[in-house]
Design a protein around this motif. Structure first.
Motif, mmCIF file in Angstrom:
data_model
loop_
_atom_site.group_PDB
_atom_site.id
_atom_site.type_symbol
_atom_site.label_atom_id
_atom_site.label_comp_id
_atom_site.label_asym_id
_atom_site.label_seq_id
_atom_site.Cartn_x
_atom_site.Cartn_y
_atom_site.Cartn_z
ATOM 1 N N GLU A 57 0.731 -1.267 0.050
ATOM 2 C CA GLU A 57 -0.367 0.314 -0.025
ATOM 3 C C GLU A 57 0.699 1.762 0.004
ATOM 4 O OE1 GLU A 57 -2.689 -0.639 3.435
ATOM 5 O OE2 GLU A 57 -3.539 -2.370 2.447
ATOM 6 N N LEU A 58 2.053 0.837 0.807
ATOM 7 C CA LEU A 58 2.593 2.600 0.792
ATOM 8 C C LEU A 58 3.369 2.172 -0.644
ATOM 9 C CD1 LEU A 58 4.590 4.395 2.282
ATOM 10 C CD2 LEU A 58 6.130 2.685 3.322
ATOM 11 N N MET A 59 4.388 1.153 -1.103
ATOM 12 C CA MET A 59 4.914 1.476 -2.905
ATOM 13 C C MET A 59 3.295 1.664 -3.858
ATOM 14 S SD MET A 59 7.308 0.341 -3.726
ATOM 15 C CE MET A 59 7.287 1.830 -5.581
ATOM 16 N N VAL A 60 2.026 1.990 -3.763
ATOM 17 C CA VAL A 60 1.237 2.378 -4.337
ATOM 18 C C VAL A 60 0.938 3.806 -4.043
ATOM 19 C CG1 VAL A 60 -1.420 2.411 -5.177
ATOM 20 C CG2 VAL A 60 -0.095 0.947 -4.962
ATOM 21 N N ILE A 61 1.621 3.983 -2.773
ATOM 22 C CA ILE A 61 1.357 5.800 -2.810
ATOM 23 C C ILE A 61 2.725 6.369 -3.145
ATOM 24 C CG2 ILE A 61 1.598 7.993 -0.400
ATOM 25 C CD1 ILE A 61 -0.122 6.023 0.934
ATOM 26 N N VAL A 62 3.921 5.775 -3.011
ATOM 27 C CA VAL A 62 4.571 6.438 -3.503
ATOM 28 C C VAL A 62 4.739 6.184 -5.047
ATOM 29 C CG1 VAL A 62 7.745 5.422 -4.155
ATOM 30 C CG2 VAL A 62 6.127 5.374 -1.650
ATOM 31 N N LEU A 63 3.972 5.560 -5.644
ATOM 32 C CA LEU A 63 4.352 5.503 -7.596
ATOM 33 C C LEU A 63 3.196 6.591 -7.846
ATOM 34 C CD1 LEU A 63 3.499 2.006 -7.587
ATOM 35 C CD2 LEU A 63 5.551 3.651 -8.171
ATOM 36 N N GLN A 64 2.282 6.772 -7.382
ATOM 37 C CA GLN A 64 0.938 7.996 -7.178
ATOM 38 C C GLN A 64 2.009 9.128 -7.096
ATOM 39 O OE1 GLN A 64 -2.229 6.937 -4.060
ATOM 40 N NE2 GLN A 64 -3.134 5.508 -6.330
ATOM 41 N N THR A 65 2.654 9.085 -6.134
ATOM 42 C CA THR A 65 2.575 10.617 -5.560
ATOM 43 C C THR A 65 4.213 11.252 -6.885
ATOM 44 O OG1 THR A 65 3.189 10.151 -3.311
ATOM 45 C CG2 THR A 65 4.286 11.805 -3.990
ATOM 46 N N LEU A 66 5.025 9.983 -6.880
ATOM 47 C CA LEU A 66 6.121 9.657 -8.340
ATOM 48 C C LEU A 66 5.303 10.174 -10.040
ATOM 49 C CD1 LEU A 66 8.492 7.622 -7.789
ATOM 50 C CD2 LEU A 66 9.449 9.763 -7.811
ATOM 51 N N ALA A 67 4.186 9.836 -9.839
ATOM 52 C CA ALA A 67 2.984 9.957 -11.139
ATOM 53 C C ALA A 67 2.895 11.495 -10.893
ATOM 54 C CB ALA A 67 2.453 9.197 -11.158
ATOM 55 N N HIS A 68 2.122 12.025 -10.678
ATOM 56 C CA HIS A 68 2.192 13.473 -9.693
ATOM 57 C C HIS A 68 2.800 14.444 -10.483
ATOM 58 C CE1 HIS A 68 -1.139 16.557 -8.551
ATOM 59 N NE2 HIS A 68 0.363 16.907 -8.179
ATOM 60 N N LYS A 69 4.008 13.819 -9.875
ATOM 61 C CA LYS A 69 5.613 14.898 -9.804
ATOM 62 C C LYS A 69 5.730 15.160 -11.599
ATOM 63 C CE LYS A 69 8.059 15.268 -7.142
ATOM 64 N NZ LYS A 69 9.688 15.692 -5.492
ATOM 65 N N LEU A 70 5.535 14.250 -12.160
ATOM 66 C CA LEU A 70 5.887 13.809 -12.955
ATOM 67 C C LEU A 70 5.249 14.559 -14.434
ATOM 68 C CD1 LEU A 70 6.870 9.859 -14.041
ATOM 69 C CD2 LEU A 70 8.607 12.579 -14.133
ATOM 70 N N LEU A 71 4.193 14.786 -14.216
ATOM 71 C CA LEU A 71 2.185 15.004 -14.675
ATOM 72 C C LEU A 71 2.539 16.866 -14.921
ATOM 73 C CD1 LEU A 71 -0.159 13.097 -14.260
ATOM 74 C CD2 LEU A 71 1.055 13.422 -16.072
ATOM 75 N N ILE A 72 3.181 17.159 -13.113
ATOM 76 C CA ILE A 72 3.440 18.318 -12.651
ATOM 77 C C ILE A 72 4.362 18.844 -12.270
ATOM 78 C CG2 ILE A 72 2.485 20.339 -11.497
ATOM 79 C CD1 ILE A 72 -0.192 18.073 -11.064
ATOM 80 N N PRO A 73 5.450 19.100 -13.405
ATOM 81 C CA PRO A 73 6.666 19.532 -13.504
ATOM 82 C C PRO A 73 7.098 20.877 -12.548
ATOM 83 C CG PRO A 73 6.464 19.563 -15.389
ATOM 84 C CD PRO A 73 5.448 19.035 -15.172
ATOM 85 N N GLY A 74 7.991 20.795 -11.531
ATOM 86 C CA GLY A 74 8.112 22.061 -10.461
ATOM 87 C C GLY A 74 7.611 20.928 -9.179
ATOM 88 N N GLN A 75 6.963 20.637 -8.716
ATOM 89 C CA GLN A 75 6.275 20.325 -7.943
ATOM 90 C C GLN A 75 7.188 20.227 -6.646
ATOM 91 O OE1 GLN A 75 3.282 21.150 -6.740
ATOM 92 N NE2 GLN A 75 1.897 20.723 -7.744
ATOM 93 N N SER A 76 7.072 19.995 -5.562
ATOM 94 C CA SER A 76 8.241 19.426 -4.592
ATOM 95 C C SER A 76 7.900 18.720 -3.956
ATOM 96 C CB SER A 76 8.597 20.980 -3.823
ATOM 97 O OG SER A 76 9.122 21.758 -4.276
#
Length: 156
Positions: A137-156
């Motif tokens: 479940e934690l890995m899914v959260i990490v993947l979702q966060t990384l995907a969000h960062k890739l879709l919206i560049p410049g997010q910290s």
């Protein structure tokens, strides 16, 4: 390209940390592609990457069974005869013996498989299996966060 390298390194480090938390020798990740096939993505070490590539190549193994059944697959000895092991696929990953495959779900949809593994055969204890599920479940959260960062560049 820098984002791809960053993604890969972050996933590898996350897998390494998850394996440390669970007390296994390693962890590896497969994601489901647009054609509902498992694809090797990353591993905490070379054995993990070989495990995932062997499963992708042969269409056999704990991750494939997890995909088919949508449930955890526990293998005490990958090299054991079927139905307990996967000897054909195991020959390609001689360094891996015990495998715990857990399904990764996002929004009630199966998106991939997280494999934890050890280099020695052993019985997986129920508490360790449950912990592996929570780490999935934690890995899914990490993947979702990384995907969000890739879709919206410049997010910290």
């Amino acid at each position: 390209m820098a984002q791809g390298v960053e993604f890969s390194q972050l996933v590898d480090r996350t897998l390494d940390a998850l394996a440390d938390v669970l007390g296994t020798d390693g962890a590896a990740l497969m994601l489901i592609d647009d054609h509902d096939r498992l694809r090797a993505v990353a591993g905490s070490d070379d054995d993990g990457r070989r495990l995932e590539l062997a499963q992708e190549r042969t269409g056999s193994g704990p991750a494939v069974e997890t995909l088919v059944h949508g449930a955890d697959v526990v293998v005490d000895d990958l090299h054991a005869a079927r139905p307990l092991g996967f000897p054909g696929m195991a020959a390609q990953v001689s360094g891996v013996h015990a495998v715990l495959s857990v399904p990764l779900r996002a929004d009630d949809r199966l998106i991939g498989i997280l494999n934890f593994y050890d280099r020695t055969s052993h019985e997986w204890q129920p508490a360790k299996v449950r912990a592996g599920e929570r780490l999935g479940e934690l890995m899914v959260i990490v993947l979702q966060t990384l995907a969000h960062k890739l879709l919206i560049p410049g997010q910290s």
